[in-house]
Design a protein around this motif. Structure first.
Motif, PDB file in Angstrom:
ATOM      1  N   GLY A  77      10.567   4.865  30.183  1.00  0.00           N
ATOM      2  CA  GLY A  77      10.796   6.295  30.319  1.00  0.00           C
ATOM      3  C   GLY A  77       9.683   7.128  29.699  1.00  0.00           C
ATOM      4  N   PRO A  78       9.772   8.468  29.819  1.00  0.00           N
ATOM      5  CA  PRO A  78       8.697   9.351  29.361  1.00  0.00           C
ATOM      6  C   PRO A  78       8.462   9.337  27.848  1.00  0.00           C
ATOM      7  N   ASP A  79       9.511   8.998  27.078  1.00  0.00           N
ATOM      8  CA  ASP A  79       9.335   8.987  25.617  1.00  0.00           C
ATOM      9  C   ASP A  79       8.722   7.690  25.111  1.00  0.00           C
ATOM     10  N   TRP A  80       8.467   6.781  26.003  1.00  0.00           N
ATOM     11  CA  TRP A  80       8.021   5.453  25.593  1.00  0.00           C
ATOM     12  C   TRP A  80       6.525   5.286  25.809  1.00  0.00           C
ATOM     13  N   GLU A  81       5.970   4.422  24.983  1.00  0.00           N
ATOM     14  CA  GLU A  81       4.529   4.172  25.068  1.00  0.00           C
ATOM     15  C   GLU A  81       4.267   2.715  24.690  1.00  0.00           C
ATOM     16  N   ILE A  82       3.307   2.115  25.348  1.00  0.00           N
ATOM     17  CA  ILE A  82       2.946   0.737  25.007  1.00  0.00           C
ATOM     18  C   ILE A  82       1.959   0.752  23.846  1.00  0.00           C
ATOM     19  N   VAL A  83       2.264  -0.008  22.800  1.00  0.00           N
ATOM     20  CA  VAL A  83       1.381  -0.051  21.639  1.00  0.00           C
ATOM     21  C   VAL A  83       0.356  -1.170  21.800  1.00  0.00           C
ATOM     22  N   THR A  84       0.850  -2.373  22.006  1.00  0.00           N
ATOM     23  CA  THR A  84      -0.056  -3.495  22.268  1.00  0.00           C
ATOM     24  C   THR A  84       0.482  -4.298  23.446  1.00  0.00           C
ATOM     25  N   GLY A  85      -0.394  -5.111  23.989  1.00  0.00           N
ATOM     26  CA  GLY A  85       0.033  -5.989  25.076  1.00  0.00           C
ATOM     27  C   GLY A  85      -0.319  -5.405  26.425  1.00  0.00           C
ATOM     28  N   ILE A  86      -0.118  -6.214  27.457  1.00  0.00           N
ATOM     29  CA  ILE A  86      -0.484  -5.757  28.792  1.00  0.00           C
ATOM     30  C   ILE A  86       0.775  -5.434  29.566  1.00  0.00           C
ATOM     31  N   GLU A  87       0.639  -4.351  30.317  1.00  0.00           N
ATOM     32  CA  GLU A  87       1.764  -3.787  31.042  1.00  0.00           C
ATOM     33  C   GLU A  87       2.087  -4.599  32.296  1.00  0.00           C
ATOM     34  N   GLU A  88       1.065  -5.169  32.920  1.00  0.00           N
ATOM     35  CA  GLU A  88       1.327  -5.922  34.134  1.00  0.00           C
ATOM     36  C   GLU A  88       0.498  -7.192  34.187  1.00  0.00           C
ATOM     37  N   GLY A  89       0.951  -8.125  35.002  1.00  0.00           N
ATOM     38  CA  GLY A  89       0.236  -9.388  35.088  1.00  0.00           C
ATOM     39  C   GLY A  89       0.556 -10.101  36.383  1.00  0.00           C
ATOM     40  N   ILE A  90      -0.191 -11.143  36.643  1.00  0.00           N
ATOM     41  CA  ILE A  90       0.001 -11.908  37.879  1.00  0.00           C
ATOM     42  C   ILE A  90      -0.163 -13.388  37.547  1.00  0.00           C
ATOM     43  N   SER A  91       0.711 -14.198  38.078  1.00  0.00           N
ATOM     44  CA  SER A  91       0.756 -15.608  37.661  1.00  0.00           C
ATOM     45  C   SER A  91      -0.024 -16.504  38.616  1.00  0.00           C
ATOM     46  N   GLN A  92      -0.032 -17.767  38.289  1.00  0.00           N
ATOM     47  CA  GLN A  92      -0.638 -18.763  39.177  1.00  0.00           C
ATOM     48  C   GLN A  92       0.265 -19.006  40.392  1.00  0.00           C
ATOM     49  N   ILE A  93      -0.256 -19.714  41.390  1.00  0.00           N
ATOM     50  CA  ILE A  93       0.579 -20.106  42.533  1.00  0.00           C
ATOM     51  C   ILE A  93       1.209 -21.452  42.199  1.00  0.00           C
ATOM     52  N   ALA A  94       2.515 -21.498  42.216  1.00  0.00           N
ATOM     53  CA  ALA A  94       3.201 -22.719  41.799  1.00  0.00           C
ATOM     54  C   ALA A  94       3.949 -23.352  42.966  1.00  0.00           C
ATOM     55  N   GLN A  95       3.965 -24.675  42.926  1.00  0.00           N
ATOM     56  CA  GLN A  95       4.691 -25.428  43.948  1.00  0.00           C
ATOM     57  C   GLN A  95       6.009 -25.916  43.364  1.00  0.00           C
ATOM     58  N   LYS A  96       6.970 -26.145  44.229  1.00  0.00           N
ATOM     59  CA  LYS A  96       8.282 -26.620  43.785  1.00  0.00           C
ATOM     60  C   LYS A  96       8.196 -27.979  43.120  1.00  0.00           C
ATOM     61  N   SER A  97       9.119 -28.237  42.199  1.00  0.00           N
ATOM     62  CA  SER A  97       9.196 -29.575  41.611  1.00  0.00           C
ATOM     63  C   SER A  97       9.696 -30.552  42.673  1.00  0.00           C
ATOM     64  N   GLN A  98       9.231 -31.773  42.564  1.00  0.00           N
ATOM     65  CA  GLN A  98       9.551 -32.756  43.621  1.00  0.00           C
ATOM     66  C   GLN A  98      10.849 -33.507  43.339  1.00  0.00           C
ATOM     67  N   ASP A  99      11.722 -32.930  42.512  1.00  0.00           N
ATOM     68  CA  ASP A  99      13.002 -33.579  42.247  1.00  0.00           C
ATOM     69  C   ASP A  99      14.135 -32.719  42.808  1.00  0.00           C
ATOM     70  N   GLU A 100      15.365 -33.068  42.417  1.00  0.00           N
ATOM     71  CA  GLU A 100      16.497 -32.357  43.018  1.00  0.00           C
ATOM     72  C   GLU A 100      16.650 -30.922  42.496  1.00  0.00           C
ATOM     73  N   ARG A 101      15.953 -30.576  41.398  1.00  0.00           N
ATOM     74  CA  ARG A 101      16.091 -29.211  40.881  1.00  0.00           C
ATOM     75  C   ARG A 101      15.414 -28.185  41.783  1.00  0.00           C
ATOM     76  N   GLN A 102      14.330 -28.568  42.434  1.00  0.00           N
ATOM     77  CA  GLN A 102      13.597 -27.684  43.351  1.00  0.00           C
ATOM     78  C   GLN A 102      13.167 -26.377  42.674  1.00  0.00           C
ATOM     79  N   LEU A 103      12.696 -26.488  41.448  1.00  0.00           N
ATOM     80  CA  LEU A 103      12.327 -25.295  40.703  1.00  0.00           C
ATOM     81  C   LEU A 103      10.842 -25.006  40.801  1.00  0.00           C
ATOM     82  N   VAL A 104      10.513 -23.727  40.810  1.00  0.00           N
ATOM     83  CA  VAL A 104       9.127 -23.298  40.703  1.00  0.00           C
ATOM     84  C   VAL A 104       8.921 -22.911  39.246  1.00  0.00           C
ATOM     85  N   VAL A 105       8.007 -23.557  38.554  1.00  0.00           N
ATOM     86  CA  VAL A 105       7.803 -23.247  37.140  1.00  0.00           C
ATOM     87  C   VAL A 105       6.503 -22.471  36.976  1.00  0.00           C
ATOM     88  N   TRP A 106       6.610 -21.302  36.346  1.00  0.00           N
ATOM     89  CA  TRP A 106       5.412 -20.503  36.077  1.00  0.00           C
ATOM     90  C   TRP A 106       5.022 -20.560  34.607  1.00  0.00           C
TER      91      TRP A 106
END
Lengths: 175, 189
Positions: free
Chosen positions: B39-68
């Protein structure tokens, strides 16, 4: 004045007869309460889930109240509508729930109901959709005239609410 | 009662955590973007506001999870809890022709209580509003998407959108407050 912050989401719904749903919500409080900032009503997106059994709205809620007295503690009113494949919307359920009076994080489930009409109305509803709806939604949150209604249970609406209270203790109010 | 409980002052909220993993039954090879909106009263002190991850493939087991396992580390300051920061996650994947296609948008608030917590965010995509648009998007391979995902942090203007939920993302947060209780705020801790 004491202040109350309600931050959270109108998350999801489940156990409704169909899954393509949207919800109209509003927050109401007594005369001692004033909204300083934030939306007091809204309408969610229409979700047609293909992932799990719940309809997800993830609708953000962020309201800042100032209060002169605890009478009329804020409550949410919800009206769940079904959006059918012809683009029509029909009422599925009415409900209300109070904002929890404990500061912290809460999952609030709001059970909903709808009025049922006579046999002819229900027959019509079964084939055509629509059905009985309340002329004045006041019945939902006022307990005085409910005895005249005949209703049917529908699904539940889930809220995730975080409550932050400020300065209540100063006026001797313990939450 | 001290004066500091009535006066408005600056408090700090620091969050570290990660976008852990995702589960999308029908899609593979995905990456995610995140952005914090406050909101308008808020401000970022440290750290990054946005980011983008790697391209991940599904796990080859029954969980079928994408881990980032994608790190989040950000600190905010504010005088007013209204407009509490929200994390918006959008997941993209490549379709069979190599186009970037959105697979889901999701939103959650930063936890309002301190300590460790995990959130499951359901991801949804906007749908075409008419049959004709559905057809053209199928032919051209361009799916409807939000121009600006920050829209999701706002409660208004949602009544016109139709969406389909089709996956979920797990996010882990560790939140630390500074001077929050000093100004009379109670959050149940």
């Amino acid at each position: 004045m004491a202040e109350l912050f309600i931050v959270g989401q109108l998350c999801s719904a489940e156990r409704f007869p169909a899954k393509s749903l949207f919800c109209k919500w509003s927050i109401h409080a007594g005369t001692n309460w004033k909204i300083i900032s934030g939306h007091k009503e809204g309408q969610t997106q229409v979700d047609s889930p293909s992932y799990d059994n719940r309809t997800w709205w993830c609708h953000p809620i962020d309201i800042h109240f100032a209060s002169k007295g605890i009478q009329g503690w804020p409550k949410f009113h919800v009206q769940v509508y079904h959006y059918d494949s012809y683009g029509r919307s029909e009422i599925y359920g009415y409900g209300f729930c109070y904002v929890p009076t404990t500061p912290g994080t809460h999952t609030v489930d709001c059970h909903t109901w709808r009025p049922i009409g006579n046999l002819r109305d229900e027959f019509r509803r079964f084939f055509l959709g629509g059905g009985a709806q309340l002329k004045t939604p006041d019945f939902v949150y006022c307990g005085t005239d409910r005895y005249r209604l005949h209703t049917e249970a529908l699904g539940t609406v889930r809220f995730r609410l975080n409550v932050i209270a400020r300065n209540f203790r100063r006026y001797g109010v313990e939450l | 009662m001290t004066d500091s409980e009535t006066a408005s002052g600056v408090f700090l909220v620091s969050a570290v955590g990660q976008i852990e993993k995702a589960h999308f039954p029908n899609f593979d090879n995905m990456y995610c973007k995140y952005v914090f909106v406050c909101g308008p009263d808020w401000e970022i002190v440290t750290g990054i506001e946005e980011g983008i991850s790697q391209i991940a493939q599904k796990s080859q087991d029954e969980r079928q999870l994408v881990v980032w396992n994608f790190p989040l580390d950000v600190s905010f300051k504010s005088t007013n809890p209204h407009g509490w920061p929200q994390l918006i996650v959008s997941v993209y994947g490549l379709d069979t022709f190599g186009n970037d296609v959105v697979r889901g948008y999701g939103v959650c608030h930063l936890p309002l209580v301190n300590g460790q917590s995990s959130q499951k965010i359901t991801m949804f995509v906007p749908e075409s509003s008419s049959m004709l648009q559905k057809m053209t998007s199928w032919l051209t391979g361009r799916r409807p998407e939000y121009v600006d995902a920050r829209l999701l942090a706002r409660g208004d203007g949602r009544e016109v959108t139709r969406v389909r939920s089709q996956g979920c993302v797990w996010v882990n947060f560790n939140v630390i407050f500074k001077d929050f209780h000093q100004y009379g705020f109670e959050n149940g801790n």
